[in-house]
Write a protein that holds these residues in place. Structure first.
Motif, PDB file in Angstrom:
ATOM      1  N   MET A   1       0.747  -1.329  -0.017  1.00 39.44           N
ATOM      2  CA  MET A   1      -0.120  -0.056  -0.160  1.00 39.44           C
ATOM      3  C   MET A   1       0.878   1.213  -0.030  1.00 39.44           C
ATOM      4  O   MET A   1       0.686   2.082  -0.756  1.00 39.44           O
ATOM      5  CB  MET A   1      -0.985  -0.027   1.308  1.00 39.44           C
ATOM      6  CG  MET A   1      -1.849   1.052   1.325  1.00 39.44           C
ATOM      7  SD  MET A   1      -3.261   1.234   0.114  1.00 39.44           S
ATOM      8  CE  MET A   1      -4.173   2.530   0.721  1.00 39.44           C
ATOM      9  N   VAL A   2       1.820   1.282   0.664  1.00 34.92           N
ATOM     10  CA  VAL A   2       2.650   2.200   0.825  1.00 34.92           C
ATOM     11  C   VAL A   2       3.377   2.659  -0.468  1.00 34.92           C
ATOM     12  O   VAL A   2       3.498   3.782  -0.932  1.00 34.92           O
ATOM     13  CB  VAL A   2       4.092   2.015   1.928  1.00 34.92           C
ATOM     14  CG1 VAL A   2       5.042   3.311   1.692  1.00 34.92           C
ATOM     15  CG2 VAL A   2       3.276   2.279   3.278  1.00 34.92           C
ATOM     16  N   TYR A   3       4.078   1.579  -1.156  1.00 33.83           N
ATOM     17  CA  TYR A   3       4.748   1.865  -2.648  1.00 33.83           C
ATOM     18  C   TYR A   3       3.556   2.306  -3.481  1.00 33.83           C
ATOM     19  O   TYR A   3       4.108   3.302  -4.397  1.00 33.83           O
ATOM     20  CB  TYR A   3       4.926   0.662  -3.011  1.00 33.83           C
ATOM     21  CG  TYR A   3       6.420   0.068  -2.010  1.00 33.83           C
ATOM     22  CD1 TYR A   3       7.436   0.799  -2.150  1.00 33.83           C
ATOM     23  CD2 TYR A   3       6.399  -1.092  -1.599  1.00 33.83           C
ATOM     24  CE1 TYR A   3       8.580   0.532  -1.364  1.00 33.83           C
ATOM     25  CE2 TYR A   3       7.416  -1.388  -0.754  1.00 33.83           C
ATOM     26  CZ  TYR A   3       8.633  -0.554  -0.744  1.00 33.83           C
ATOM     27  OH  TYR A   3       9.481  -0.878   0.027  1.00 33.83           O
ATOM     28  N   ARG A   4       2.310   2.084  -3.527  1.00 34.77           N
ATOM     29  CA  ARG A   4       1.397   2.526  -4.243  1.00 34.77           C
ATOM     30  C   ARG A   4       1.166   4.081  -4.099  1.00 34.77           C
ATOM     31  O   ARG A   4       0.995   4.901  -5.113  1.00 34.77           O
ATOM     32  CB  ARG A   4      -0.152   1.753  -4.327  1.00 34.77           C
ATOM     33  CG  ARG A   4      -1.097   2.370  -5.250  1.00 34.77           C
ATOM     34  CD  ARG A   4      -2.348   1.380  -5.202  1.00 34.77           C
ATOM     35  NE  ARG A   4      -3.276   2.012  -6.246  1.00 34.77           N
ATOM     36  CZ  ARG A   4      -4.401   1.717  -5.834  1.00 34.77           C
ATOM     37  NH1 ARG A   4      -5.288   0.851  -5.217  1.00 34.77           N
ATOM     38  NH2 ARG A   4      -5.167   2.265  -6.974  1.00 34.77           N
ATOM     39  N   ILE A   5       1.002   4.378  -2.842  1.00 28.17           N
ATOM     40  CA  ILE A   5       0.927   5.780  -2.466  1.00 28.17           C
ATOM     41  C   ILE A   5       2.224   6.808  -2.984  1.00 28.17           C
ATOM     42  O   ILE A   5       2.023   7.542  -3.542  1.00 28.17           O
ATOM     43  CB  ILE A   5       0.768   6.131  -1.075  1.00 28.17           C
ATOM     44  CG1 ILE A   5      -0.713   5.304  -0.490  1.00 28.17           C
ATOM     45  CG2 ILE A   5       0.786   7.354  -0.546  1.00 28.17           C
ATOM     46  CD1 ILE A   5      -0.868   5.286   1.060  1.00 28.17           C
ATOM     47  N   ILE A   6       3.440   5.961  -2.900  1.00 19.93           N
ATOM     48  CA  ILE A   6       4.551   6.790  -3.281  1.00 19.93           C
ATOM     49  C   ILE A   6       4.441   6.849  -4.875  1.00 19.93           C
ATOM     50  O   ILE A   6       4.759   7.915  -5.412  1.00 19.93           O
ATOM     51  CB  ILE A   6       5.750   5.825  -2.851  1.00 19.93           C
ATOM     52  CG1 ILE A   6       6.097   5.887  -1.429  1.00 19.93           C
ATOM     53  CG2 ILE A   6       6.995   6.387  -3.588  1.00 19.93           C
ATOM     54  CD1 ILE A   6       7.096   5.020  -0.815  1.00 19.93           C
ATOM     55  N   GLY A   7       4.078   5.641  -5.829  1.00 26.14           N
ATOM     56  CA  GLY A   7       3.857   5.717  -6.892  1.00 26.14           C
ATOM     57  C   GLY A   7       2.859   6.899  -7.485  1.00 26.14           C
ATOM     58  O   GLY A   7       3.044   7.852  -8.427  1.00 26.14           O
ATOM     59  N   GLU A   8       1.747   6.969  -6.811  1.00 29.54           N
ATOM     60  CA  GLU A   8       0.668   8.058  -7.191  1.00 29.54           C
ATOM     61  C   GLU A   8       1.120   9.424  -6.542  1.00 29.54           C
ATOM     62  O   GLU A   8       0.773  10.307  -7.394  1.00 29.54           O
ATOM     63  CB  GLU A   8      -0.627   7.554  -6.280  1.00 29.54           C
ATOM     64  CG  GLU A   8      -1.225   6.396  -6.778  1.00 29.54           C
ATOM     65  CD  GLU A   8      -1.565   6.515  -8.292  1.00 29.54           C
ATOM     66  OE1 GLU A   8      -2.301   7.563  -8.858  1.00 29.54           O
ATOM     67  OE2 GLU A   8      -1.534   5.423  -8.914  1.00 29.54           O
ATOM     68  N   ALA A   9       2.024   9.563  -5.571  1.00 32.32           N
ATOM     69  CA  ALA A   9       2.148  10.928  -5.197  1.00 32.32           C
ATOM     70  C   ALA A   9       3.506  11.597  -6.242  1.00 32.32           C
ATOM     71  O   ALA A   9       3.535  12.523  -6.365  1.00 32.32           O
ATOM     72  CB  ALA A   9       2.959  10.779  -3.873  1.00 32.32           C
ATOM     73  N   THR A  10       4.244  10.514  -6.743  1.00 34.68           N
ATOM     74  CA  THR A  10       5.379  10.658  -7.444  1.00 34.68           C
ATOM     75  C   THR A  10       4.880  11.157  -9.035  1.00 34.68           C
ATOM     76  O   THR A  10       5.229  12.231  -9.600  1.00 34.68           O
ATOM     77  CB  THR A  10       6.249   9.645  -7.774  1.00 34.68           C
ATOM     78  OG1 THR A  10       6.741   9.035  -6.671  1.00 34.68           O
ATOM     79  CG2 THR A  10       7.455   9.910  -8.749  1.00 34.68           C
ATOM     80  N   MET A  11       3.614  10.499  -9.205  1.00 35.25           N
ATOM     81  CA  MET A  11       3.005  11.031 -10.652  1.00 35.25           C
ATOM     82  C   MET A  11       2.482  12.504 -10.261  1.00 35.25           C
ATOM     83  O   MET A  11       2.640  13.162 -11.255  1.00 35.25           O
ATOM     84  CB  MET A  11       1.780   9.901 -10.865  1.00 35.25           C
ATOM     85  CG  MET A  11       1.061  10.371 -11.969  1.00 35.25           C
ATOM     86  SD  MET A  11      -0.562   9.432 -12.236  1.00 35.25           S
ATOM     87  CE  MET A  11      -1.465  10.049 -10.619  1.00 35.25           C
ATOM     88  N   LEU A  12       1.781  12.737  -9.122  1.00 32.95           N
ATOM     89  CA  LEU A  12       1.026  14.039  -9.080  1.00 32.95           C
ATOM     90  C   LEU A  12       2.247  14.952  -8.999  1.00 32.95           C
ATOM     91  O   LEU A  12       2.192  16.104  -9.482  1.00 32.95           O
ATOM     92  CB  LEU A  12       0.321  14.024  -7.742  1.00 32.95           C
ATOM     93  CG  LEU A  12      -0.880  13.068  -7.844  1.00 32.95           C
ATOM     94  CD1 LEU A  12      -1.458  12.965  -6.362  1.00 32.95           C
ATOM     95  CD2 LEU A  12      -1.820  13.694  -8.916  1.00 32.95           C
ATOM     96  N   LEU A  13       3.387  14.530  -8.386  1.00 32.65           N
ATOM     97  CA  LEU A  13       4.807  15.455  -8.515  1.00 32.65           C
ATOM     98  C   LEU A  13       5.235  15.872  -9.872  1.00 32.65           C
ATOM     99  O   LEU A  13       5.660  17.063 -10.230  1.00 32.65           O
ATOM    100  CB  LEU A  13       5.551  15.193  -7.452  1.00 32.65           C
ATOM    101  CG  LEU A  13       6.867  15.884  -7.435  1.00 32.65           C
ATOM    102  CD1 LEU A  13       6.742  17.257  -6.499  1.00 32.65           C
ATOM    103  CD2 LEU A  13       7.903  14.997  -6.217  1.00 32.65           C
ATOM    104  N   HIS A  14       5.305  14.919 -10.676  1.00 32.71           N
ATOM    105  CA  HIS A  14       5.507  14.932 -11.936  1.00 32.71           C
ATOM    106  C   HIS A  14       4.726  15.973 -12.811  1.00 32.71           C
ATOM    107  O   HIS A  14       5.276  16.613 -13.397  1.00 32.71           O
ATOM    108  CB  HIS A  14       5.427  13.479 -12.722  1.00 32.71           C
ATOM    109  CG  HIS A  14       6.613  13.367 -13.683  1.00 32.71           C
ATOM    110  ND1 HIS A  14       7.164  12.212 -14.044  1.00 32.71           N
ATOM    111  CD2 HIS A  14       7.498  14.230 -14.491  1.00 32.71           C
ATOM    112  CE1 HIS A  14       8.282  12.193 -14.690  1.00 32.71           C
ATOM    113  NE2 HIS A  14       8.277  13.504 -15.087  1.00 32.71           N
ATOM    114  N   PHE A  15       3.153  15.849 -12.606  1.00 33.68           N
ATOM    115  CA  PHE A  15       2.475  16.808 -13.251  1.00 33.68           C
ATOM    116  C   PHE A  15       2.711  18.149 -12.685  1.00 33.68           C
ATOM    117  O   PHE A  15       2.557  19.276 -13.253  1.00 33.68           O
ATOM    118  CB  PHE A  15       0.942  16.528 -12.878  1.00 33.68           C
ATOM    119  CG  PHE A  15       0.412  15.370 -13.843  1.00 33.68           C
ATOM    120  CD1 PHE A  15       0.377  15.442 -15.242  1.00 33.68           C
ATOM    121  CD2 PHE A  15       0.009  14.156 -13.368  1.00 33.68           C
ATOM    122  CE1 PHE A  15      -0.217  14.679 -16.240  1.00 33.68           C
ATOM    123  CE2 PHE A  15      -0.526  13.061 -14.218  1.00 33.68           C
ATOM    124  CZ  PHE A  15      -0.802  13.377 -15.552  1.00 33.68           C
ATOM    125  N   ALA A  16       2.844  18.064 -11.342  1.00 33.20           N
ATOM    126  CA  ALA A  16       3.091  19.672 -10.668  1.00 33.20           C
ATOM    127  C   ALA A  16       4.223  20.140 -11.276  1.00 33.20           C
ATOM    128  O   ALA A  16       4.519  21.519 -11.559  1.00 33.20           O
ATOM    129  CB  ALA A  16       3.058  19.337  -9.119  1.00 33.20           C
TER     130      ALA A  16
END
Length: 136
Positions: free
Chosen positions: A1-16
């Motif tokens: 679950m933590v790695y999925r959150i990291i993946g999603e957060a990284t995707m959002l950071l990339h968009f930002a």
């Protein structure tokens, strides 16, 4: 679950980050101290694009982080074509219009930088006029 959150957060950071590259120069109109960071970000993106055009497969570190996290979460990572092709090409703009998308991005950057320098020059003149008025 933590790695999925990291993946999603990284995707959002990339968009930002992409949004910052496109519009960060406009932020510098108000917060001049952010201009240097914006220049570094734009140089990074241009350099990355040039290297990839030359045929060297080099990815943004955020792409590596997202792939690492998604792999650990048991998810499929980004394709070899990278973040832009996966999330933006064919979604935000037509697949065969990458050159136009880059031109729009560059136009936004150049307009924001021109405005930044115009504002800075104008403020310097106003400050100079104010100082001259105070001393007379």
């Amino acid at each position: 679950m933590v790695y999925r959150i990291i993946g999603e957060a990284t995707m959002l950071l990339h968009f930002a980050f992409i949004a910052y590259v496109m519009f960060g120069g406009f932020l510098a109109w108000r917060w001049a101290q952010t201009f240097a960071l914006h220049v570094i970000s734009v140089v990074w993106v241009i350099g990355l694009a040039i290297v990839n055009i030359l045929g060297v497969a080099l990815y943004c570190p955020l792409t590596y982080v997202e792939n690492w996290a998604r792999d650990r979460a048991g998810q499929e990572g980004l394709p070899q074509s990278g973040f832009i092709d996966h999330y933006l090409s064919g979604v935000v703009y037509p697949q065969d219009h990458l050159g136009l998308a880059r031109a729009v991005l560059l136009t936004c950057v150049l307009i924001s930088w021109a405005g930044y320098f115009w504002i800075r020059t104008r403020r310097a003149r106003v400050d100079q006029d104010t100082a001259a008025t105070v001393h007379t």
